[in-house]
Write a protein that holds these residues in place. Structure first.
Motif, PDB file in Angstrom:
ATOM      1  N   LEU A  16       0.832  -1.203   0.000  1.00 16.66           N
ATOM      2  CA  LEU A  16       0.000   0.000   0.000  1.00 16.66           C
ATOM      3  C   LEU A  16       0.871   1.259   0.000  1.00 16.66           C
ATOM      4  O   LEU A  16       0.636   2.189  -0.775  1.00 16.66           O
ATOM      5  N   LEU A  50      -8.633  -1.112   8.136  1.00 14.41           N
ATOM      6  CA  LEU A  50      -8.312  -2.296   7.349  1.00 14.41           C
ATOM      7  C   LEU A  50      -8.034  -3.419   8.330  1.00 14.41           C
ATOM      8  O   LEU A  50      -7.140  -3.298   9.175  1.00 14.41           O
ATOM      9  N   ILE A  71     -12.682  -1.946   5.848  1.00 14.29           N
ATOM     10  CA  ILE A  71     -12.386  -2.908   4.785  1.00 14.29           C
ATOM     11  C   ILE A  71     -11.956  -4.186   5.502  1.00 14.29           C
ATOM     12  O   ILE A  71     -10.943  -4.211   6.206  1.00 14.29           O
ATOM     13  N   LEU A  73     -10.799  -8.017   5.234  1.00 22.00           N
ATOM     14  CA  LEU A  73     -10.135  -8.928   4.307  1.00 22.00           C
ATOM     15  C   LEU A  73     -10.374 -10.376   4.708  1.00 22.00           C
ATOM     16  O   LEU A  73     -10.205 -10.742   5.874  1.00 22.00           O
ATOM     17  N   ILE A  83      -4.794 -10.291  -3.294  1.00 22.57           N
ATOM     18  CA  ILE A  83      -5.515  -9.399  -2.385  1.00 22.57           C
ATOM     19  C   ILE A  83      -4.864  -8.018  -2.360  1.00 22.57           C
ATOM     20  O   ILE A  83      -5.547  -6.993  -2.375  1.00 22.57           O
ATOM     21  N   LEU A  87      -6.784  -4.669  -3.381  1.00 21.50           N
ATOM     22  CA  LEU A  87      -6.895  -3.593  -2.396  1.00 21.50           C
ATOM     23  C   LEU A  87      -6.338  -2.276  -2.927  1.00 21.50           C
ATOM     24  O   LEU A  87      -6.972  -1.228  -2.787  1.00 21.50           O
ATOM     25  N   LEU A  90      -8.776  -0.945  -5.489  1.00 21.34           N
ATOM     26  CA  LEU A  90      -9.989  -0.472  -4.826  1.00 21.34           C
ATOM     27  C   LEU A  90      -9.769   0.904  -4.210  1.00 21.34           C
ATOM     28  O   LEU A  90     -10.557   1.827  -4.436  1.00 21.34           O
ATOM     29  N   ILE A  91      -8.704   1.049  -3.462  1.00 24.08           N
ATOM     30  CA  ILE A  91      -8.447   2.317  -2.773  1.00 24.08           C
ATOM     31  C   ILE A  91      -8.144   3.437  -3.762  1.00 24.08           C
ATOM     32  O   ILE A  91      -8.660   4.545  -3.627  1.00 24.08           O
ATOM     33  N   VAL A 105     -13.528  -7.875   1.259  1.00 26.65           N
ATOM     34  CA  VAL A 105     -12.705  -8.152   0.086  1.00 26.65           C
ATOM     35  C   VAL A 105     -12.215  -9.591   0.164  1.00 26.65           C
ATOM     36  O   VAL A 105     -11.592  -9.992   1.150  1.00 26.65           O
ATOM     37  N   ILE A 110     -15.749  -8.325  -4.219  1.00 22.31           N
ATOM     38  CA  ILE A 110     -15.789  -7.235  -3.251  1.00 22.31           C
ATOM     39  C   ILE A 110     -17.258  -6.974  -2.957  1.00 22.31           C
ATOM     40  O   ILE A 110     -18.063  -6.787  -3.885  1.00 22.31           O
TER      41      ILE A 110
END
Length: 115
Positions: A16, A50, A71, A73, A83, A87, A90-91, A105, A110
């Protein structure tokens, strides 16, 4: 923008951050705090929690905690790379539209639920 619960793998946090997504890691900064403390941290400034912890679903739907965004997982370890990609996409794609939702997710789908 993201507050990563203690159970989020560091490799996922790294992905991320490498994609320029701001992540506050509970493991790095506040190890051992309660779910209630994480909820408080997510409110000011507003951040999306998250997590891999089902308890946050209980906070939202059973305890009627409406002021958070989550979110959640669910994946097998072999799906971690997939994943991470899901992610990040998505973000980056949804950004501010993720607030006020409980999002689950998985490697296959999703699911969005309004809080």
């Amino acid at each position: 923008m993201i507050i990563a619960d203690e159970n989020i793998p560091h490799t996922l946090i790294d992905v991320l951050r490498k994609n320029e997504i701001e992540v506050y890691s509970v493991y790095e900064s506040s190890r051992g705090i309660t779910d209630e403390d994480i909820i408080d941290l997510s409110k000011n400034p507003s951040r999306i929690i998250l997590t891999e912890d089902k308890d946050f679903g209980e906070w939202v739907f059973a305890h009627d905690e409406k002021s958070i965004s989550v979110i959640f997982l669910r994946y097998a370890f072999v799906d971690l790379v997939q994943i991470a990609d899901i992610l990040v996409n998505l973000i980056k794609k949804e950004d501010k539209n993720l607030f006020g939702l409980f999002i689950t997710v998985t490697a296959e789908k999703i699911r969005y639920r309004s809080i």
